[in-house]
Motif scaffolding. Structure first.
Motif, PDB file in Angstrom:
ATOM      1  N   GLN A  78       0.804  -1.219   0.000  1.00 45.25           N
ATOM      2  CA  GLN A  78       0.000   0.000   0.000  1.00 45.25           C
ATOM      3  C   GLN A  78       0.839   1.271   0.000  1.00 45.25           C
ATOM      4  OE1 GLN A  78      -2.716  -0.455   3.294  1.00 45.25           O
ATOM      5  NE2 GLN A  78      -4.133  -1.726   2.132  1.00 45.25           N
ATOM      6  N   ALA A  79       2.048   1.190   0.537  1.00 44.92           N
ATOM      7  CA  ALA A  79       2.917   2.371   0.552  1.00 44.92           C
ATOM      8  C   ALA A  79       3.348   2.770  -0.850  1.00 44.92           C
ATOM      9  CB  ALA A  79       4.142   2.094   1.418  1.00 44.92           C
ATOM     10  N   HIS A  80       3.312   1.827  -1.793  1.00 44.11           N
ATOM     11  CA  HIS A  80       3.740   2.099  -3.176  1.00 44.11           C
ATOM     12  C   HIS A  80       2.548   2.172  -4.131  1.00 44.11           C
ATOM     13  CE1 HIS A  80       7.773   1.130  -1.703  1.00 44.11           C
ATOM     14  NE2 HIS A  80       7.259   0.013  -1.202  1.00 44.11           N
ATOM     15  N   LEU A  81       1.348   2.352  -3.597  1.00 45.48           N
ATOM     16  CA  LEU A  81       0.127   2.274  -4.400  1.00 45.48           C
ATOM     17  C   LEU A  81       0.078   3.325  -5.496  1.00 45.48           C
ATOM     18  CD1 LEU A  81      -2.557   0.735  -4.635  1.00 45.48           C
ATOM     19  CD2 LEU A  81      -3.576   2.435  -3.128  1.00 45.48           C
ATOM     20  N   VAL A  82       0.405   4.580  -5.156  1.00 42.05           N
ATOM     21  CA  VAL A  82       0.262   5.677  -6.112  1.00 42.05           C
ATOM     22  C   VAL A  82       1.242   5.541  -7.266  1.00 42.05           C
ATOM     23  CG1 VAL A  82       0.389   8.175  -6.409  1.00 42.05           C
ATOM     24  CG2 VAL A  82      -0.582   7.210  -4.306  1.00 42.05           C
ATOM     25  N   ASP A  83       2.456   5.053  -6.987  1.00 44.50           N
ATOM     26  CA  ASP A  83       3.494   4.981  -8.009  1.00 44.50           C
ATOM     27  C   ASP A  83       3.462   3.683  -8.799  1.00 44.50           C
ATOM     28  OD1 ASP A  83       4.457   7.441  -7.104  1.00 44.50           O
ATOM     29  OD2 ASP A  83       5.701   6.482  -5.571  1.00 44.50           O
ATOM     30  N   SER A  84       2.510   2.811  -8.515  1.00 39.54           N
ATOM     31  CA  SER A  84       2.496   1.498  -9.165  1.00 39.54           C
ATOM     32  C   SER A  84       1.870   1.578 -10.553  1.00 39.54           C
ATOM     33  CB  SER A  84       1.712   0.500  -8.307  1.00 39.54           C
ATOM     34  OG  SER A  84       0.367   0.928  -8.171  1.00 39.54           O
ATOM     35  N   GLY A  85       2.552   1.006 -11.524  1.00 40.77           N
ATOM     36  CA  GLY A  85       2.044   0.920 -12.889  1.00 40.77           C
ATOM     37  C   GLY A  85       2.626  -0.317 -13.543  1.00 40.77           C
ATOM     38  N   MET A  86       1.874  -0.990 -14.374  1.00 46.85           N
ATOM     39  CA  MET A  86       2.336  -2.259 -14.934  1.00 46.85           C
ATOM     40  C   MET A  86       2.100  -2.322 -16.428  1.00 46.85           C
ATOM     41  SD  MET A  86       1.552  -6.126 -13.600  1.00 46.85           S
ATOM     42  CE  MET A  86      -0.217  -6.056 -13.900  1.00 46.85           C
ATOM     43  N   LEU A  87       3.114  -2.770 -17.141  1.00 51.03           N
ATOM     44  CA  LEU A  87       3.057  -3.037 -18.573  1.00 51.03           C
ATOM     45  C   LEU A  87       3.643  -4.415 -18.843  1.00 51.03           C
ATOM     46  CD1 LEU A  87       4.348   0.219 -20.362  1.00 51.03           C
ATOM     47  CD2 LEU A  87       2.016  -0.671 -20.402  1.00 51.03           C
ATOM     48  N   GLY A  88       3.210  -5.035 -19.920  1.00 51.97           N
ATOM     49  CA  GLY A  88       3.826  -6.273 -20.342  1.00 51.97           C
ATOM     50  C   GLY A  88       2.890  -7.464 -20.339  1.00 51.97           C
ATOM     51  N   ALA A  89       3.240  -8.453 -21.167  1.00 51.82           N
ATOM     52  CA  ALA A  89       2.393  -9.640 -21.360  1.00 51.82           C
ATOM     53  C   ALA A  89       2.821 -10.816 -20.505  1.00 51.82           C
ATOM     54  CB  ALA A  89       2.416 -10.039 -22.837  1.00 51.82           C
ATOM     55  N   SER A  90       3.574 -10.567 -19.428  1.00 50.34           N
ATOM     56  CA  SER A  90       4.094 -11.673 -18.621  1.00 50.34           C
ATOM     57  C   SER A  90       2.974 -12.533 -18.036  1.00 50.34           C
ATOM     58  CB  SER A  90       4.965 -11.132 -17.486  1.00 50.34           C
ATOM     59  OG  SER A  90       6.072 -10.430 -17.993  1.00 50.34           O
ATOM     60  N   ALA A  91       1.938 -11.909 -17.470  1.00 48.43           N
ATOM     61  CA  ALA A  91       0.839 -12.678 -16.873  1.00 48.43           C
ATOM     62  C   ALA A  91       0.122 -13.503 -17.934  1.00 48.43           C
ATOM     63  CB  ALA A  91      -0.135 -11.740 -16.171  1.00 48.43           C
ATOM     64  N   ALA A  92      -0.103 -12.920 -19.106  1.00 48.83           N
ATOM     65  CA  ALA A  92      -0.767 -13.635 -20.196  1.00 48.83           C
ATOM     66  C   ALA A  92       0.087 -14.802 -20.677  1.00 48.83           C
ATOM     67  CB  ALA A  92      -1.058 -12.670 -21.338  1.00 48.83           C
ATOM     68  N   ALA A  93       1.402 -14.567 -20.803  1.00 49.95           N
ATOM     69  CA  ALA A  93       2.309 -15.632 -21.235  1.00 49.95           C
ATOM     70  C   ALA A  93       2.386 -16.746 -20.191  1.00 49.95           C
ATOM     71  CB  ALA A  93       3.696 -15.057 -21.504  1.00 49.95           C
ATOM     72  N   PHE A  94       2.384 -16.381 -18.904  1.00 45.21           N
ATOM     73  CA  PHE A  94       2.394 -17.384 -17.847  1.00 45.21           C
ATOM     74  C   PHE A  94       1.133 -18.225 -17.889  1.00 45.21           C
ATOM     75  CE2 PHE A  94       6.184 -15.917 -15.996  1.00 45.21           C
ATOM     76  CZ  PHE A  94       6.510 -16.730 -14.921  1.00 45.21           C
ATOM     77  N   SER A  95       0.013 -17.626 -18.200  1.00 42.45           N
ATOM     78  CA  SER A  95      -1.240 -18.370 -18.298  1.00 42.45           C
ATOM     79  C   SER A  95      -1.149 -19.441 -19.370  1.00 42.45           C
ATOM     80  CB  SER A  95      -2.388 -17.409 -18.614  1.00 42.45           C
ATOM     81  OG  SER A  95      -3.594 -18.111 -18.829  1.00 42.45           O
ATOM     82  N   VAL A  96      -0.599 -19.080 -20.526  1.00 40.84           N
ATOM     83  CA  VAL A  96      -0.443 -20.034 -21.626  1.00 40.84           C
ATOM     84  C   VAL A  96       0.553 -21.125 -21.244  1.00 40.84           C
ATOM     85  CG1 VAL A  96       0.275 -20.307 -24.027  1.00 40.84           C
ATOM     86  CG2 VAL A  96      -1.047 -18.294 -23.346  1.00 40.84           C
ATOM     87  N   ALA A  97       1.655 -20.733 -20.596  1.00 39.62           N
ATOM     88  CA  ALA A  97       2.688 -21.701 -20.211  1.00 39.62           C
ATOM     89  C   ALA A  97       2.157 -22.716 -19.205  1.00 39.62           C
ATOM     90  CB  ALA A  97       3.896 -20.970 -19.636  1.00 39.62           C
ATOM     91  N   VAL A  98       1.474 -22.241 -18.164  1.00 37.82           N
ATOM     92  CA  VAL A  98       0.936 -23.151 -17.155  1.00 37.82           C
ATOM     93  C   VAL A  98      -0.209 -23.979 -17.747  1.00 37.82           C
ATOM     94  CG1 VAL A  98      -0.261 -23.278 -14.932  1.00 37.82           C
ATOM     95  CG2 VAL A  98       1.666 -21.730 -15.221  1.00 37.82           C
ATOM     96  N   GLY A  99      -0.980 -23.376 -18.657  1.00 37.87           N
ATOM     97  CA  GLY A  99      -2.028 -24.139 -19.335  1.00 37.87           C
ATOM     98  C   GLY A  99      -1.450 -25.299 -20.124  1.00 37.87           C
ATOM     99  N   ALA A 100      -0.391 -25.042 -20.887  1.00 38.62           N
ATOM    100  CA  ALA A 100       0.261 -26.105 -21.653  1.00 38.62           C
ATOM    101  C   ALA A 100       0.863 -27.160 -20.731  1.00 38.62           C
ATOM    102  CB  ALA A 100       1.345 -25.514 -22.545  1.00 38.62           C
ATOM    103  N   SER A 101       1.445 -26.711 -19.615  1.00 36.53           N
ATOM    104  CA  SER A 101       2.068 -27.636 -18.665  1.00 36.53           C
ATOM    105  C   SER A 101       1.029 -28.490 -17.942  1.00 36.53           C
ATOM    106  CB  SER A 101       2.894 -26.855 -17.636  1.00 36.53           C
ATOM    107  OG  SER A 101       3.877 -26.072 -18.287  1.00 36.53           O
ATOM    108  N   THR A 102      -0.149 -27.938 -17.732  1.00 40.62           N
ATOM    109  CA  THR A 102      -1.237 -28.711 -17.117  1.00 40.62           C
ATOM    110  C   THR A 102      -1.800 -29.719 -18.102  1.00 40.62           C
ATOM    111  OG1 THR A 102      -1.808 -26.769 -15.780  1.00 40.62           O
ATOM    112  CG2 THR A 102      -3.442 -28.528 -15.910  1.00 40.62           C
TER     113      THR A 102
END
Length: 305
Positions: A134-158
């Protein structure tokens, strides 16, 4: 230059090419952002670029997210760092190729989008719930397809936990161990400088696992996404030109004539003989020797058990 544009057009014209389309979209967005950054930095107007970036990156601040809800989708198609996009797209391609071969192109899209959304929601929720973030809430910003790529990777592994990748210096490694390694690595880095990104990785990984497990039990979480995809493709599909024909005599035929020429776009559920033949082929030549249609038939049969 024209050849490159023509190649890209051909790739987008293919109906079962979602894996490459997603990579091309990410690459195009990266190059456009890079070009805009160079132009506005040289013109000493970097604040314009920062404003543009703020319109597509996902913020953990709830008020900022409510003001820009579209960022829950745009963030996982955008990158600023070349090594970030390179790793994400390679990771996505290696595992996405397996999902594409076994489950079809539309499941790749579903895993990618649902993983990106899940990763973004986990990022927002945990940053607002856990006091550590919560101390870093205001400055937090996220870009990138890492979460989407992880979903595909774990899906394939499952889906194919014992499938092996031949890694340099390490040799053949089962993909389930690769997925587990990166999940543990992301979990360990949730207290590091890229805590938000690693939290998103875990959200994407979770949805990838859930997606495949539900699919194996007959529930497809991607149906709303398929409906949107079909509507989008129908919107831009060219309508055939109207033709006027004249017939002197109407000829009627039995249904059996037409039934023999019916074509369906989906793989039918195979009978036991087909399954036995596919299993014999696996025992003789290995899983990699199966065609895409045979892999999909094997999966379809597993859903009927």
């Amino acid at each position: 230059m024209s050849n490159i544009v023509d190649d890209i057009k051909r790739e987008f014209a293919k109906s079962e090419n979602s894996l490459i389309k997603i990579i091309l979209i990410n690459t195009a967005v990266f190059l456009v952002l890079l070009l805009i950054k160079i132009i506005f930095t040289l013109s000493q107007s970097a604040q314009i670029y920062n404003w543009l970036l703020d319109q597509i990156q996902l913020s953990a601040d709830r008020s900022a997210f409510l003001y820009k809800p579209w960022t829950l989708f745009t963030y996982f198609f955008a990158h600023e760092d070349i090594f970030h996009i390179l790793f994400n797209m390679l990771f996505f391609y290696w595992f996405g190729k397996l999902v594409d071969e076994y489950l079809g192109a539309k499941r790749v899209v579903a895993l990618y989008i649902l993983g990106g959304i899940a990763g973004g929601l986990v990022f927002i929720v945990l940053y607002n719930v856990l006091p550590f973030f919560q101390a870093h809430l205001v400055d937090s910003g996220m870009l990138g397809a890492s979460a989407a790529a992880f979903s595909v990777a774990v899906g394939a592994s499952t889906l194919l936990p014992n499938y092996t990748f031949n890694l340099i210096f390490l040799g053949p490694i089962r993909i389930k161990f690769i997925a587990i390694f990166y999940i543990i690595l992301s979990l360990a880095q949730t207290i590091g400088p890229n805590a938000g990104g690693n939290l998103a990785h875990l959200g994407g990984a979770l949805i990838g696992y859930i997606f495949i497990k539900l699919l194996q039990n007959g529930t497809d979480l991607g149906k709303p996404i398929y409906a949107v995809m079909n509507g989008w493709s129908n919107l831009f599909r060219k309508k055939p030109a109207m033709q006027v024909t004249y017939r002197e005599k109407q000829v009627y035929r039995s249904k059996s004539v037409y039934s023999s020429t019916t074509v369906t776009g989906s793989v039918e559920t195979p009978d036991q003989t087909e399954i036995d033949n596919i299993l014999d082929k696996i025992s003789k030549s290995g899983y990699e020797s199966l065609t895409k249609e045979e892999k999909q038939k094997l999966f379809r049969a597993s859903q009927q058990k």
